[in-house]
Motif scaffolding. Structure first.
Motif, PDB file in Angstrom:
ATOM      1  N   UNK A  99       0.833  -1.212   0.000  1.00  0.00           N
ATOM      2  CA  UNK A  99       0.000   0.000   0.000  1.00  0.00           C
ATOM      3  C   UNK A  99       0.870   1.265   0.000  1.00  0.00           C
ATOM      4  N   UNK A 101       3.898   1.452  -1.246  1.00  0.00           N
ATOM      5  CA  UNK A 101       4.871   1.386  -2.345  1.00  0.00           C
ATOM      6  C   UNK A 101       6.289   1.179  -1.828  1.00  0.00           C
ATOM      7  N   UNK A 186     -10.290   5.559   6.577  1.00  0.00           N
ATOM      8  CA  UNK A 186     -11.431   5.496   5.675  1.00  0.00           C
ATOM      9  C   UNK A 186     -11.075   4.527   4.552  1.00  0.00           C
ATOM     10  N   UNK A 187     -12.075   3.907   3.973  1.00  0.00           N
ATOM     11  CA  UNK A 187     -11.815   2.985   2.859  1.00  0.00           C
ATOM     12  C   UNK A 187     -11.066   3.685   1.742  1.00  0.00           C
ATOM     13  N   UNK A 188     -10.077   3.008   1.178  1.00  0.00           N
ATOM     14  CA  UNK A 188      -9.261   3.626   0.139  1.00  0.00           C
ATOM     15  C   UNK A 188      -8.013   4.261   0.731  1.00  0.00           C
ATOM     16  N   UNK A 189      -7.954   4.341   2.060  1.00  0.00           N
ATOM     17  CA  UNK A 189      -6.790   4.914   2.749  1.00  0.00           C
ATOM     18  C   UNK A 189      -5.847   3.825   3.247  1.00  0.00           C
TER      19      UNK A 189
ATOM     20  N   UNK B 181     -10.882   5.030  -6.327  1.00  0.00           N
ATOM     21  CA  UNK B 181     -10.748   3.898  -5.419  1.00  0.00           C
ATOM     22  C   UNK B 181      -9.938   4.306  -4.173  1.00  0.00           C
ATOM     23  N   UNK B 182      -8.740   4.828  -4.420  1.00  0.00           N
ATOM     24  CA  UNK B 182      -7.883   5.272  -3.317  1.00  0.00           C
ATOM     25  C   UNK B 182      -8.341   6.649  -2.840  1.00  0.00           C
ATOM     26  N   UNK B 183      -8.120   6.885  -1.545  1.00  0.00           N
ATOM     27  CA  UNK B 183      -8.574   8.142  -0.949  1.00  0.00           C
ATOM     28  C   UNK B 183      -7.389   8.851  -0.301  1.00  0.00           C
ATOM     29  N   UNK B 204       0.817   5.545  -3.937  1.00  0.00           N
ATOM     30  CA  UNK B 204       0.216   4.469  -4.735  1.00  0.00           C
ATOM     31  C   UNK B 204      -0.696   5.022  -5.832  1.00  0.00           C
ATOM     32  N   UNK B 222     -13.463  11.486   0.417  1.00  0.00           N
ATOM     33  CA  UNK B 222     -13.399  10.129   0.950  1.00  0.00           C
ATOM     34  C   UNK B 222     -14.738   9.573   1.399  1.00  0.00           C
ATOM     35  N   UNK B 225     -17.044   9.899  -2.557  1.00  0.00           N
ATOM     36  CA  UNK B 225     -16.255   9.652  -3.779  1.00  0.00           C
ATOM     37  C   UNK B 225     -16.865  10.372  -4.980  1.00  0.00           C
TER      38      UNK B 225
END
Lengths: 353, 353
Positions: A99, A101, A186-189, B181-183, B204, B222, B225
């Protein structure tokens, strides 16, 4: 792996095992290995624990490309030393690093490095009741470069410190503030990773909780501010009407090794487990209706932390009369029994060094 | 402030001003000051730029308690050197540090330290068209302690590097991926701060964008979206039907100094400005209907980055035929005109050293 060993001239004096605290005494040695893009992992070594030189423009100091892990080595009654599920830490660090990198050690090398260091430091693994050797692997970008980018140089270090029982006077229930303003993840984090940024962001919530007379924070989800996620730096479980509820591992919650172990034990014991999003309102309601039987946090440091009171906005509920619950105590005894080799390891979780 | 000065024996050779790049050449000196709980800020000094010693258990390496700033010193035609709104950086760092539970220098001391260092390094401020001296203040927790807590020791460092024009071939439009997708940030988190964790979490998305042939990421909020927030490490503005739209500063977006300056100039020029949440769907719709006239990112490093194309899921829109817009160019000329002293500073933004 061919690990170079650099001996130190004088070993440190070992501290009193009855006053170890947490993270106060680092041992004599540390494991180090470097990663360079194009070369991979190079120069594994065990060297005297001490300062490292870092350029002020090192990526980690500006952009926090860093992840860590935490696990323990336990001394059993017969004197042998064992690790608890170190492969779980290896895998979690891999997921964290993907996540962020960052490069990862493969599972085998990660565990081999830990074993090699603990083997050198075996006299540092304490034997007093409830003590252990805390092991901290950390990896960070030490390339000197001010542009925001995937770094080209990393350093992976493992350090150790003997630690006492997390709660020296035994496990006692704590009072917890349900945080409805600050958000941990949060989702995506990066909530599912052990990256430094998650912890830096959490300190303000902890300070706020302490100001309100609470020991820890219970984080809610970042989208609806409604569902329970984690407490402080632990996972959290609720026993309601005899069944277990805990947040699922779906992006925002740390996949705790203790959490996973507890769930396996609970399943074996026949408990019905709900890994699902539970609304704080339902928890508080269950509390007021007397159906919230036990609440506890789970994590490597404390193993289990019973929760005696939840404070949410203007409301609060006391759990089990602020006394440790029967199941909480039983889980603590079971897991620590396996970790210190007092109980048979029927799950194959321990690895002898 | 009584700043100690430690002279270095040999100064570095200055690099070719035509090939400065970004962050490749650090100057001869750095400013350092330490913070110790109970004592406050102690020992301000300008010392030769070089490695600092850090304990492997330093808080910053594990829990990312760190924030930074970025600003520039510009050499004007008559040879004087000026800073651009450094007090804005001082104030933003204070807000970052409050969120991260870290100590701040007061505004006056922050600016004084920058001026003292740039004064020592004045020969490093380049004079070629489009070049400047980039100044990087950073503060991090260097206490050695493995418990997650508000640290007791911090180090504040200012370093400098001469930098070239961000886009050596002139400002050209870039292609941007709208990340769904990513936040990057959520309300209650650290999005409004320049903390390291925000940047680690963003890498990322950048890697993903590059894989898809894009230069930068456009982050959405977030929670839903749905609403546009920032692009890469810049703020972003949209010109639709002759009016300007940009995300408001309400917790998730970095309060950019360039953003603020651009908005003041645009207001002076009579543009109607909407600091509000704009849905990406509305942006894409405006693009398809030919009403999305210009899009540009704003930030200290590049000043302004025109956006030529937005890619969102299976859709994409080209803006102004992938050419730099008239207003974008005019804003760039105006702001850089003030920064390099070619235009009168009617806002009182510059400070001569």
């Amino acid at each position: 792996m061919d690990i170079k060993f650099v001996k130190r001239d004088v070993l440190k004096e070992k501290p009193d095992q009855k006053n170890l605290g947490f993270g106060k005494y680092m041992t004599d040695y540390m494991f180090e290995i470097d990663w360079i893009r194009g070369e991979g992992w190079v120069n594994p070594r065990i060297v005297p624990y001490g300062p490292i030189e870092m350029d002020p423009a090192a990526v980690v100091l500006h952009y926090a490309q860093e992840t860590f892990e935490g696990l323990k080595a336990y001394r059993t009654k017969d004197g042998t030393i064992q690790l608890f599920r170190p492969e779980m830490n290896a895998r979690r660090m891999q997921r964290s690093n993907e996540r962020l990198c960052m490069p990862s050690l493969d599972e085998e090398t990660f565990v081999e490095a830990i074993k090699a260091l603990v083997n050198v430091e075996k006299d540092w693994v304490p034997s007093e009741e409830g003590t252990s050797l805390y092991i901290r692997p950390v990896v960070f970008a030490n390339e000197s470069a001010l542009g925001v980018h995937m770094a080209n140089e990393f350093k992976f270090v493992i350090m150790c410190c003997p630690v006492g029982a997390y709660y020296p006077e035994g496990i006692n229930p704590i009072k917890i503030l349900v945080e409805d303003e600050l958000v941990r993840a949060v989702k995506g984090g990066t909530g599912f990773t052990k990256c430094g940024g998650n912890y830096a962001a959490s300190i303000l919530g902890q300070v706020k909780a302490e100001k309100m007379g609470c020991t820890q924070v219970l984080w809610l989800d970042g989208v609806e501010r409604k569902y329970v996620e984690e407490v402080g730096t632990m996972n959290i479980m609720f026993k309601i009407d005899g069944e277990i509820y805990t947040a699922p591992i779906d992006g925002t919650v740390l996949p705790g090794v203790t959490r996973d172990s507890m769930l396996q034990i609970l399943k074996e014991w026949g408990y019905k487990i709900h890994e699902e999003h539970v609304a704080i309102d339902d928890i508080m309601k269950a509390g007021h209706e007397g159906r919230l039987e036990e609440v506890f946090g789970t994590g490597t440091a404390a193993v289990i932390s019973p929760v005696g009171e939840l404070v949410y906005k203007d409301d609060s509920v006391t759990i089990n009369d602020f006394k440790i619950g029967e199941l909480t105590q039983k889980l603590y005894d079971e897991l620590t029994g396996i970790q210190w080799g007092k109980l048979e390891d029927r799950f194959g979780w321990t690895q002898t060094i």
